[in-house]
Scaffold this active site. Sequence first.
Site, PDB file in Angstrom:
ATOM      1  N   HIS A 306      58.755  30.898 -32.323  1.00 25.90           N
ATOM      2  CA  HIS A 306      57.385  30.897 -32.842  1.00 25.90           C
ATOM      3  C   HIS A 306      56.421  30.769 -31.674  1.00 25.90           C
ATOM      4  O   HIS A 306      56.704  30.070 -30.698  1.00 25.90           O
ATOM      5  CB  HIS A 306      57.174  29.720 -33.809  1.00 25.90           C
ATOM      6  CG  HIS A 306      55.989  29.888 -34.698  1.00 25.90           C
ATOM      7  ND1 HIS A 306      54.719  29.582 -34.279  1.00 25.90           N
ATOM      8  CD2 HIS A 306      55.882  30.371 -35.949  1.00 25.90           C
ATOM      9  CE1 HIS A 306      53.874  29.840 -35.273  1.00 25.90           C
ATOM     10  NE2 HIS A 306      54.545  30.330 -36.294  1.00 25.90           N
ATOM     11  N   ASP A 364      60.523  31.841 -41.818  1.00 23.78           N
ATOM     12  CA  ASP A 364      61.201  33.035 -42.351  1.00 23.78           C
ATOM     13  C   ASP A 364      62.712  32.906 -42.339  1.00 23.78           C
ATOM     14  O   ASP A 364      63.409  33.785 -42.844  1.00 23.78           O
ATOM     15  CB  ASP A 364      60.775  34.258 -41.534  1.00 23.78           C
ATOM     16  CG  ASP A 364      59.294  34.526 -41.702  1.00 23.78           C
ATOM     17  OD1 ASP A 364      58.573  34.568 -40.687  1.00 23.78           O
ATOM     18  OD2 ASP A 364      58.859  34.646 -42.854  1.00 23.78           O
TER      19      ASP A 364
HETATM   20  C1  SDX Z   1      55.546  34.193 -38.597  1.00 20.81           C
HETATM   21  O1  SDX Z   1      51.685  32.979 -35.829  1.00 20.81           O
HETATM   22  C2  SDX Z   1      52.062  32.458 -36.920  1.00 20.81           C
HETATM   23  O2  SDX Z   1      51.625  31.368 -37.296  1.00 20.81           O
HETATM   24  C3  SDX Z   1      53.029  33.279 -37.735  1.00 20.81           C
HETATM   25  C4  SDX Z   1      53.614  32.636 -38.985  1.00 20.81           C
HETATM   26  C5  SDX Z   1      52.553  32.421 -40.030  1.00 20.81           C
HETATM   27  O3  SDX Z   1      52.772  31.567 -40.891  1.00 20.81           O
HETATM   28  O4  SDX Z   1      51.554  33.187 -40.047  1.00 20.81           O
HETATM   29  O5  SDX Z   1      54.205  31.402 -38.645  1.00 20.81           O
HETATM   30  C6  SDX Z   1      54.668  33.534 -39.613  1.00 20.81           C
HETATM   31  O6  SDX Z   1      55.250  35.283 -38.180  1.00 20.81           O
HETATM   32  C7  SDX Z   1      56.737  33.445 -38.056  1.00 20.81           C
HETATM   33  C8  SDX Z   1      57.466  34.214 -36.915  1.00 20.81           C
HETATM   34  C9  SDX Z   1      58.372  35.253 -37.558  1.00 20.81           C
HETATM   35  N1  SDX Z   1      58.978  36.151 -36.506  1.00 20.81           N
HETATM   36  C10 SDX Z   1      60.267  36.091 -36.212  1.00 20.81           C
HETATM   37  O7  SDX Z   1      61.064  35.275 -36.658  1.00 20.81           O
HETATM   38  C11 SDX Z   1      60.711  37.198 -35.258  1.00 20.81           C
HETATM   39  C12 SDX Z   1      61.636  36.609 -34.176  1.00 20.81           C
HETATM   40  N2  SDX Z   1      60.805  35.776 -33.308  1.00 20.81           N
HETATM   41  C13 SDX Z   1      60.190  36.373 -32.180  1.00 20.81           C
HETATM   42  O8  SDX Z   1      60.071  37.717 -32.101  1.00 20.81           O
HETATM   43  C14 SDX Z   1      59.199  35.504 -31.443  1.00 20.81           C
HETATM   44  O9  SDX Z   1      59.720  34.261 -31.380  1.00 20.81           O
HETATM   45  C15 SDX Z   1      57.783  35.459 -31.994  1.00 20.81           C
HETATM   46  C16 SDX Z   1      57.202  36.820 -32.148  1.00 20.81           C
HETATM   47  C17 SDX Z   1      57.745  34.753 -33.310  1.00 20.81           C
HETATM   48  C18 SDX Z   1      56.951  34.681 -30.984  1.00 20.81           C
HETATM   49  O10 SDX Z   1      56.926  35.414 -29.841  1.00 20.81           O
HETATM   50  P1  SDX Z   1      56.121  34.908 -28.527  1.00 20.81           P
HETATM   51  O11 SDX Z   1      55.427  33.635 -28.747  1.00 20.81           O
HETATM   52  O12 SDX Z   1      55.325  36.052 -28.013  1.00 20.81           O
HETATM   53  O13 SDX Z   1      57.277  34.528 -27.579  1.00 20.81           O
HETATM   54  P2  SDX Z   1      58.060  35.566 -26.665  1.00 20.81           P
HETATM   55  O14 SDX Z   1      58.333  36.806 -27.468  1.00 20.81           O
HETATM   56  O15 SDX Z   1      57.323  35.700 -25.381  1.00 20.81           O
HETATM   57  O16 SDX Z   1      59.449  34.808 -26.443  1.00 20.81           O
HETATM   58  C19 SDX Z   1      59.539  33.770 -25.493  1.00 20.81           C
HETATM   59  C20 SDX Z   1      60.964  33.907 -24.967  1.00 20.81           C
HETATM   60  C21 SDX Z   1      61.315  35.318 -24.550  1.00 20.81           C
HETATM   61  O17 SDX Z   1      62.265  35.201 -23.514  1.00 20.81           O
HETATM   62  P3  SDX Z   1      61.755  35.490 -21.971  1.00 20.81           P
HETATM   63  O18 SDX Z   1      61.131  36.864 -21.941  1.00 20.81           O
HETATM   64  O19 SDX Z   1      60.759  34.389 -21.658  1.00 20.81           O
HETATM   65  O20 SDX Z   1      63.028  35.398 -21.140  1.00 20.81           O
HETATM   66  O21 SDX Z   1      61.884  33.573 -26.022  1.00 20.81           O
HETATM   67  C22 SDX Z   1      62.696  34.703 -26.316  1.00 20.81           C
HETATM   68  C23 SDX Z   1      62.010  35.926 -25.725  1.00 20.81           C
HETATM   69  O22 SDX Z   1      62.963  36.904 -25.340  1.00 20.81           O
HETATM   70  N3  SDX Z   1      62.750  34.805 -27.772  1.00 20.81           N
HETATM   71  C24 SDX Z   1      63.846  35.060 -28.497  1.00 20.81           C
HETATM   72  C25 SDX Z   1      63.426  35.013 -29.844  1.00 20.81           C
HETATM   73  N4  SDX Z   1      62.117  34.758 -29.899  1.00 20.81           N
HETATM   74  C26 SDX Z   1      61.700  34.634 -28.617  1.00 20.81           C
HETATM   75  N5  SDX Z   1      65.122  35.317 -28.153  1.00 20.81           N
HETATM   76  C27 SDX Z   1      65.992  35.536 -29.157  1.00 20.81           C
HETATM   77  N6  SDX Z   1      65.668  35.523 -30.485  1.00 20.81           N
HETATM   78  C28 SDX Z   1      64.396  35.248 -30.858  1.00 20.81           C
HETATM   79  N7  SDX Z   1      64.080  35.213 -32.152  1.00 20.81           N
END
Ligand code: SDX
Length: 432
Positions: A306, A364
């Site tokens: 998140h 989720d």
């Molecule tokens: C919702 O914003 C909100 O409040 C949203 C929400 C709401 O109520 O409105 O809470 C609802 O959208 C919840 C989130 C649902 N999405 C997912 O579950 C999709 C999987 N999660 C990710 O794609 C990610 O965690 C996000 C999009 C939710 C957040 O992404 P960020 O903050 O931009 O973080 P990032 O993508 O930069 O990740 C940080 C690191 C990365 O590694 P590095 O590049 O630093 O080496 O963490 C890793 C990412 O590769 N990473 C994951 C991961 N999520 C982040 N690695 C594996 N699996 C994952 N799910």
Amino acid sequence: MNDQTGSLKVSDKSVDLPLKKGTVGPDVLDIGKLYQDTGMFTYDPGFTSTASCESAITYIDGDKGVLLHRGYPIEQLAEHGDFLETCYVLLYGELPTAAQKADFDYRVTRHTMVHEQMARFFQGFRRDAHPMAVMVASVGALSAFYHDSTDITDPNQRMIASMRMIAKIPTLAAMAFKYNVGQPFVYPTNSLDYTSNFLKMCFAVPCDDYHVNPVLARALDRIFILHADHEQNASTSTVRLAGSSGANPFACIAAGIASLWGPAHGGANEAALKMLGEIGTVDRIPHFIARAKDKNDPFRLMGLGHRVYKNYDPRAKIMQKTSHEVLAELGINDDPLLDVAMELERIALHDDYFIEKKLYPNIDFYSGITLKAMGFPTNMFTVLFAVARTVGWIAQWREMIEDPHQKIGRPRQLYVGATKRDYVPISKRREG
Ligand code: SDX
């Protein structure tokens, strides 16, 4: 707001930036005059360090896993109240008295029907259209049916549009579901509460009596509470930006639905259940975790991570509890997807990669298991998220419209394209 001053040194210039304090949470530096003082923009593409507005609706402390709506903890709202009470809190800022709650419920209930012509509007879609595509279109189309509540400068019209949106979104969602499965639309039943009415519109059929299961209705009502609002997430920011131009509320909510659909946002519940199904069994989890860690593999574990929560999403805890309640009520004692989810969570909470990146289950992660058990197909999961989030979008939209300092949102950019060059006639352009 207690103002002090921060300062920023840019090459030989030093500029003072007003520092603003909220009631709780990080202070902000007001950079509104930075460009005129320095000729420079700030740069923050994902808005990881940018506050887009002042708001009094929802507060999140990502490090502590805290979520408050108008100061009330999500755990208490979910435990003690119903979804329409949370709607009232988000819209009006206070818990309603018994009389205020009864009046609010009555007003919402009297707006649940949609214009009869809307039913014909649906006929233009293919039956296999994704329900989210139908929702984007039909909610946007509301502005073609309700011209008398699209003048955003009129407080009365803003209120009517708000009530219409909150009241009609379940009806449209149920219609999208019925159209997708080829069953007749079911009209709202005003003697039922908001969520029981939604369940009936989704699952009743003309040839049978339908009785709402009170345990499932309570569980879904709680799920709606958990999804109601969440500060300036992607879809809420979309609604605010669309509304900042003066667009009507129905069009703004349609824009929010479009943004919510993405798998990185509200579409994650559908993607998470598909991922659990793809993993299939507990012994295949290590393979998928290795893929998630592989920089060259775009695979992500949906439902984990998140932008704000760097601790356990407080909503996920309640979702997990609700999933167990629903499965028990339905006599589902051996759901392999739940086994995979529980084991995946256990590993994620102990694996160095997830701990280092602070990846915890988000809202989720468990919602899909619960909604599937209730009888919803996966393509309806994000629609249910949109039903609940509509009140948050509306509350945030109204806060933005009623802010006397509000102006159209118009970000700038870091330009990296071609500098000025002259046009070349096609006869003089070299091939290859
Ligand atoms: C919702 O914003 C909100 O409040 C949203 C929400 C709401 O109520 O409105 O809470 C609802 O959208 C919840 C989130 C649902 N999405 C997912 O579950 C999709 C999987 N999660 C990710 O794609 C990610 O965690 C996000 C999009 C939710 C957040 O992404 P960020 O903050 O931009 O973080 P990032 O993508 O930069 O990740 C940080 C690191 C990365 O590694 P590095 O590049 O630093 O080496 O963490 C890793 C990412 O590769 N990473 C994951 C991961 N999520 C982040 N690695 C594996 N699996 C994952 N799910």
